[in-house]
Design an enzyme around this catalytic site. Structure first.
Site, short mmCIF file in Angstrom:
data_model
loop_
_atom_site.label_atom_id
_atom_site.label_comp_id
_atom_site.label_asym_id
_atom_site.label_seq_id
_atom_site.Cartn_x
_atom_site.Cartn_y
_atom_site.Cartn_z
N GLU A 80 -21.77 73.98 -2.70
CA GLU A 80 -22.00 72.63 -3.22
C GLU A 80 -23.43 72.17 -2.98
O GLU A 80 -23.72 70.97 -2.95
CB GLU A 80 -21.03 71.63 -2.55
CG GLU A 80 -19.59 71.78 -2.93
CD GLU A 80 -19.29 71.50 -4.40
OE1 GLU A 80 -20.25 71.30 -5.18
OE2 GLU A 80 -18.11 71.51 -4.77
N HIS A 99 -19.85 66.43 3.15
CA HIS A 99 -18.81 66.48 2.13
C HIS A 99 -17.55 67.11 2.72
O HIS A 99 -17.62 68.13 3.40
CB HIS A 99 -19.28 67.29 0.92
CG HIS A 99 -18.16 67.69 0.01
ND1 HIS A 99 -17.34 66.76 -0.60
CD2 HIS A 99 -17.70 68.90 -0.38
CE1 HIS A 99 -16.43 67.40 -1.32
NE2 HIS A 99 -16.61 68.70 -1.20
N HIS A 101 -12.79 66.96 2.43
CA HIS A 101 -11.60 66.61 1.66
C HIS A 101 -10.59 65.91 2.55
O HIS A 101 -9.46 66.39 2.71
CB HIS A 101 -10.95 67.86 1.06
CG HIS A 101 -11.86 68.74 0.26
ND1 HIS A 101 -11.56 70.04 -0.05
CD2 HIS A 101 -13.07 68.50 -0.30
CE1 HIS A 101 -12.54 70.57 -0.76
NE2 HIS A 101 -13.49 69.66 -0.92
N HIS A 162 -11.00 65.66 -5.95
CA HIS A 162 -11.77 66.61 -5.15
C HIS A 162 -11.85 66.17 -3.68
O HIS A 162 -11.22 66.80 -2.83
CB HIS A 162 -13.16 66.76 -5.78
CG HIS A 162 -14.03 67.75 -5.08
ND1 HIS A 162 -15.24 68.16 -5.57
CD2 HIS A 162 -13.88 68.39 -3.91
CE1 HIS A 162 -15.78 69.03 -4.75
NE2 HIS A 162 -14.97 69.18 -3.73
ZN LIG Z 1 -15.30 70.09 -1.90
#
Ligand SMILES: [Zn+2]
Length: 295
Positions: A80, A99, A101, A162
């Site tokens: 990413e 980042h 989840h 996401h």
């Molecule tokens: Zn991700």
């Protein structure tokens, strides 16, 4: 700006620690998530691809430039990376990007519900509103484009279907914003399960915004009381928080079945609930009284 070797070594250890906390809290599963820190005008320290963030070691980190070229490191940088690069390009003040989840916040992102309601004073002062960036295929150039819309005005956002993204002036401030988003999502979920989500009045929201300076919080953008938050290039220039003017109590229970913000009464709504602002409700009542007329 350049950062000394001992400082970089300390940052490597900090990334390991933040990764460990994210994994321990269930914000990531398997090899999910990524972390980066700015270590110079054109240098980033970044987690590598395909490793579990709960079990990293300091030597695993990559150093890249702002174009994403690897300068140092045995492993390749995060898949990413493009999303991280986009943030640093648009936010010179940002020195770290996280980042993950986190499950409840990601549940909101999957349901298409932004965390943009005036519910918690602390969230309003630290993050303002948490918008939902539209869905984009992970690791492609689509994702940076989706993030671009909000990143100038927001330090945290949900990524549709996401996860979530947070930024800060240092690694731990970016990470704590991820904790705040997940905590907020959990509280919001409980309030919705209890059937009531009372909002903080707009006047109070604006007061909280002014207090940010007192708390030493640098917000990326002001909270707009009304209207569109989009600038000429379609990017958000201010934050929109859903908050009623007046006493702040919800006049109608949470909307079920209509997209956020829609108050269109046409069509057969059956027993579905709708959401109205105080002004809209007043206008409807005035209209109804007018239509009653004499006799
Ligand atoms: Zn991700």
């Amino acid at each position: 700006m350049s950062v000394d070797r001992p400082v970089i070594d300390a940052l490597r250890a900090d990334i390991v620690e933040v990764g460990r906390r994210m994994y321990a809290r269930g914000y990531t599963a398997s090899n999910d998530g990524n972390i980066s820190v700015r270590i110079g005008d054109d240098r980033l320290l970044m987690t590598p691809k395909s490793v579990c963030k709960g079990f990293m070691t300091p030597d695993m980190m990559c150093i890249t430039d702002l174009e994403g070229r690897k300068i140092d490191g045995v492993r390749d940088p995060s898949s990413e990376m493009l999303m991280h690069l986009e943030v640093y390009r648009h936010r010179p003040d940002v020195r770290a990007v996280v980042h993950a989840h986190p499950p409840t916040a990601t549940g909101f992102a999957v349901a298409g519900i932004p965390l943009d309601k005036a519910v918690l004073a602390e969230v309003l002062t630290t993050l303002g509103s948490i918008p939902l960036a539209e869905y984009a295929t992970p690791s492609t150039a689509e994702l940076p484009a989706a993030v671009r819309k909000y990143i100038k005005a927001h330090d945290g956002m949900l990524l549709a279907n996401h996860g979530a993204l947070t930024v800060g002036t240092d690694l731990f401030s970016a990470y704590y914003k991820m904790e705040t988003i997940e905590h907020f999502a959990r509280i919001s979920l409980v309030a919705r399960q209890l059937g009531r989500e009372n909002l903080i009045a707009r006047e109070e929201v604006l007061r909280l915004q002014q207090l940010r300076g007192t708390y030493g919080i640098k917000a990326p953008a002001p909270i707009c009381a009304d209207g569109s938050a989009d600038g000429p290039d379609g990017a958000a220039v201010c934050q929109v928080v859903q908050s009623p003017s007046g006493d702040g109590q919800r006049l109608v229970p949470e909307l079920a079945g209509l997209p956020s913000g829609r108050t269109d009464l046409s069509g057969d709504l059956g027993d579905r609930e709708i959401r109205l602002t105080y002004r809209e409700l007043s206008a409807l009542i005035e209209d109804a009284i007018r239509n009653l007329g004499p006799g």
